[in-house]
Design an enzyme around this catalytic site. Structure first.
Site, PDB file in Angstrom:
ATOM      1  N   TYR A   1     -18.218  28.881   4.399  1.00  0.00           N
ATOM      2  CA  TYR A   1     -19.331  28.124   4.980  1.00  0.00           C
ATOM      3  C   TYR A   1     -19.442  26.728   4.352  1.00  0.00           C
ATOM      4  O   TYR A   1     -19.956  25.813   4.983  1.00  0.00           O
ATOM      5  CB  TYR A   1     -20.657  28.848   4.737  1.00  0.00           C
ATOM      6  CG  TYR A   1     -21.001  29.902   5.756  1.00  0.00           C
ATOM      7  CD1 TYR A   1     -20.134  30.952   6.042  1.00  0.00           C
ATOM      8  CD2 TYR A   1     -22.217  29.861   6.434  1.00  0.00           C
ATOM      9  CE1 TYR A   1     -20.466  31.923   6.964  1.00  0.00           C
ATOM     10  CE2 TYR A   1     -22.558  30.835   7.356  1.00  0.00           C
ATOM     11  CZ  TYR A   1     -21.679  31.865   7.618  1.00  0.00           C
ATOM     12  OH  TYR A   1     -22.027  32.825   8.534  1.00  0.00           O
TER      13      TYR A   1
ATOM     14  N   ASP B   1     -25.191  42.099  10.228  1.00  0.00           N
ATOM     15  CA  ASP B   1     -25.633  42.307  11.615  1.00  0.00           C
ATOM     16  C   ASP B   1     -25.263  43.716  12.062  1.00  0.00           C
ATOM     17  O   ASP B   1     -26.026  44.384  12.757  1.00  0.00           O
ATOM     18  CB  ASP B   1     -24.981  41.297  12.576  1.00  0.00           C
ATOM     19  CG  ASP B   1     -25.852  40.059  12.817  1.00  0.00           C
ATOM     20  OD1 ASP B   1     -26.532  39.631  11.864  1.00  0.00           O
ATOM     21  OD2 ASP B   1     -25.833  39.529  13.935  1.00  0.00           O
TER      22      ASP B   1
ATOM     23  N   LYS C   1     -11.130  40.944   1.228  1.00  0.00           N
ATOM     24  CA  LYS C   1      -9.879  41.049   1.987  1.00  0.00           C
ATOM     25  C   LYS C   1      -8.743  40.731   1.014  1.00  0.00           C
ATOM     26  O   LYS C   1      -7.911  39.839   1.235  1.00  0.00           O
ATOM     27  CB  LYS C   1      -9.920  40.073   3.184  1.00  0.00           C
ATOM     28  CG  LYS C   1      -8.790  40.237   4.173  1.00  0.00           C
ATOM     29  CD  LYS C   1      -8.877  41.499   5.038  1.00  0.00           C
ATOM     30  CE  LYS C   1      -7.630  41.655   5.889  1.00  0.00           C
ATOM     31  NZ  LYS C   1      -7.607  42.911   6.660  1.00  0.00           N
TER      32      LYS C   1
ATOM     33  N   ASP D   1     -22.265  38.020   6.472  1.00  0.00           N
ATOM     34  CA  ASP D   1     -22.927  37.657   7.727  1.00  0.00           C
ATOM     35  C   ASP D   1     -22.619  38.702   8.793  1.00  0.00           C
ATOM     36  O   ASP D   1     -23.512  39.220   9.462  1.00  0.00           O
ATOM     37  CB  ASP D   1     -22.432  36.280   8.181  1.00  0.00           C
ATOM     38  CG  ASP D   1     -23.069  35.842   9.491  1.00  0.00           C
ATOM     39  OD1 ASP D   1     -24.298  36.001   9.628  1.00  0.00           O
ATOM     40  OD2 ASP D   1     -22.337  35.356  10.375  1.00  0.00           O
TER      41      ASP D   1
ATOM     42  N   ASP E   1     -12.265  45.152   6.920  1.00  0.00           N
ATOM     43  CA  ASP E   1     -12.053  45.873   8.185  1.00  0.00           C
ATOM     44  C   ASP E   1     -12.458  47.344   8.033  1.00  0.00           C
ATOM     45  O   ASP E   1     -13.168  47.904   8.872  1.00  0.00           O
ATOM     46  CB  ASP E   1     -10.608  45.715   8.697  1.00  0.00           C
ATOM     47  CG  ASP E   1      -9.540  45.913   7.633  1.00  0.00           C
ATOM     48  OD1 ASP E   1      -9.885  46.075   6.447  1.00  0.00           O
ATOM     49  OD2 ASP E   1      -8.341  45.911   7.995  1.00  0.00           O
TER      50      ASP E   1
HETATM   51  C1  IPM Z   1     -27.641  34.295   9.346  1.00  0.00           C
HETATM   52  C2  IPM Z   1     -27.191  33.326  10.419  1.00  0.00           C
HETATM   53  C3  IPM Z   1     -26.725  32.032   9.764  1.00  0.00           C
HETATM   54  C4  IPM Z   1     -25.540  32.372   8.857  1.00  0.00           C
HETATM   55  C5  IPM Z   1     -26.331  30.887  10.716  1.00  0.00           C
HETATM   56  C6  IPM Z   1     -27.367  30.634  11.762  1.00  0.00           C
HETATM   57  C7  IPM Z   1     -26.045  29.643   9.943  1.00  0.00           C
HETATM   58  O1  IPM Z   1     -26.219  33.900  11.231  1.00  0.00           O
HETATM   59  O2  IPM Z   1     -28.555  33.965   8.570  1.00  0.00           O
HETATM   60  O3  IPM Z   1     -27.085  35.398   9.277  1.00  0.00           O
HETATM   61  O4  IPM Z   1     -24.420  32.555   9.335  1.00  0.00           O
HETATM   62  O5  IPM Z   1     -25.768  32.461   7.644  1.00  0.00           O
HETATM   63 MN    MN Z   2     -25.909  36.021  10.858  1.00  0.00          MN
END
Ligand code: IPM
Ligand code: MN
Ligand code: NAD
Length: 361
Positions: free
Chosen positions: A143, A254, A193, A250, A226
């Protein structure tokens, strides 16, 4: 004399302002009953700040955040700003405030109480009672790595990012993960990884060395990203604390959020510097913005994480109990609704959690 906390509010875009509003409804009520006060300063961030100042995170907003006790952030971004590039994107504003505040550790807890297990896309028996905690490195990796660049034309046009970690960056976030594990079930799974990436081999070697030096009482294992993604879906209850870098964290978080049925449930705390940012894991959800459909639990639970760091543990616990009670009673926003649940709007959920949290205090 009662304590007053200075809170900077960055509602942002899409459902950000909607979920912030509901979380303040809960926070204000709980603060009044607990006997502490809150002083809010609201600022534009992300797309809203681009519209107002042509800058997704103006320096003046950073200064306001630095002068506060905590920052509450809704969400940034949306189709309106998707044509923008580089530092002008709403998302760049979010990265900037994380970096400026030194928030190198992003804590993302996932819990699936019995009442939510039926809302999960996985079998209820796979997720019931789940309690995992991701520590995601937040101010380094691909990032932020330099160089970022481009050259060439046509089919020869190339663009590159760089994934880089220093030993110091890995150690400080690994320490956070080991310390959380000691307060929980004493197990860390480090995800990388290392079979392909040199930067991941440094990650793994550094985690192993720190473990030997300072945390040998904590159980440590390693998974490739993975396999970790697969294990998350097959048997998520094997995890206690997951330690991983910025981009893997990230993606994995999710995935972990959906175990309980929705991204709208997952709170986070971005900490490590002098001022923490408390932000739900979800984004601005442009597809449901402005329709009263947003699940506000993630933001409300982020407020609870803020109260933990402000040493207002009773208030934080009352909020968590309130959320659990509302879930137990079967109220759900559309993202979670199943036959037998009661469909509730964003504002109804805010009211319900406020009342249940007050009753728990
Ligand atoms: C999160 C989001 C952010 C990230 C983006 C919007 C920059 O996806 O907080 O998970 O990738 O950190
Ligand atoms: Mn995110
Ligand atoms: P998103 O998280 O906004 O939405 C993904 C899906 O989950 C959508 O279907 C959405 O409706 C649903 N969802 C998310 N939060 C919800 C909630 N609280 N209640 C009910 N449903 C919810 O991710 P996306 O669509 O990939 O991204 C949209 C925008 O948000 C992009 O600009 C992205 O960069 C940004 N984003 C911002 C943050 C942040 O500010 N922290 C995080 C992730 C994405």
């Amino acid at each position: 004399m009662s304590k007053t906390y200075k809170i900077t509010l960055l509602p942002g875009d899409g459902i950000g302002p909607e979920v912030i509003k509901e979380s303040l409804k809960v926070l204000d009520a709980i603060a009044e009953k607990s006997g502490f006060a809150l002083e809010y300063t609201e600022r534009n961030a992300g797309g809203a700040a681009i519209d107002a100042h042509n800058d997704p995170m103006p320096d003046s907003v950073v200064e306001t955040c630095k002068a506060s006790d905590a920052v509450l952030l809704g969400a940034v971004g949306g189709p309106k700003w998707d044509h923008l590039t580089g530092a002008l994107r709403p998302e760049s504003g979010l990265l900037k405030i994380r970096k400026e505040l030194g928030a190198f550790a992003n804590l993302r807890p996932v819990m699936v109480p019995e009442s939510l297990a039926a809302n999960s896309p996985l079998r209820p028996e796979t997720v019931a009672g789940l309690d995992l905690f991701t520590v995601r490195e937040l101010t380094g990796g691909i990032y932020f790595g330099q160089p970022v660049g481009e050259e060439g034309e046509g089919d020869d046009r190339k663009v590159w990012n760089t994934m880089v970690y220093s030993v110091g960056e890995i150690k400080r976030v690994a320490r956070v993960a080991f310390e959380w594990a000691r307060k929980r079930r004493n197990k860390v799974t480090s995800v990388d990884k290392a079979n392909v990436l040199a930067v991941s081999r440094l990650w793994r070697d550094t985690v192993i060395a720190l473990h030997q030096e300072e945390f040998s009482d904590v159980e440590l294992n390693h998974l490739y990203i993975d396999n970790a993604a697969m294990q998350m879906v097959i048997n998520p209850r094997q995890f206690d604390v997951i330690l991983t870098g910025n981009i893997f964290g990230d993606i994995l978080s999710d995935t972990s959020a959906t175990l309980g049925g929705s991204l709208g449930l997952l709170p986070s705390a971005s900490v490590g510097g002098p001022v923490g940012i408390f932000e739900p894991v979800h984004g601005s959800a442009p597809d449901i913005a402005g329709q009263g459909k947003a699940n506000t639990f993630a933001m409300i639970l982020s407020v609870a994480m803020m109260l933990d760091t402000l040493d207002e543990a009773d208030a934080a616990n009352a909020i968590r109990t309130g959320v659990e009670k509302v879930l137990d009673e079967g109220y759900r926003s559309g993202d979670l609704w199943r036959e037998g649940n009661t469909l509730a709007s964003t504002t109804e959920l805010g009211d319900l959690v406020r009342d249940a949290a007050l009753a728990a205090l």
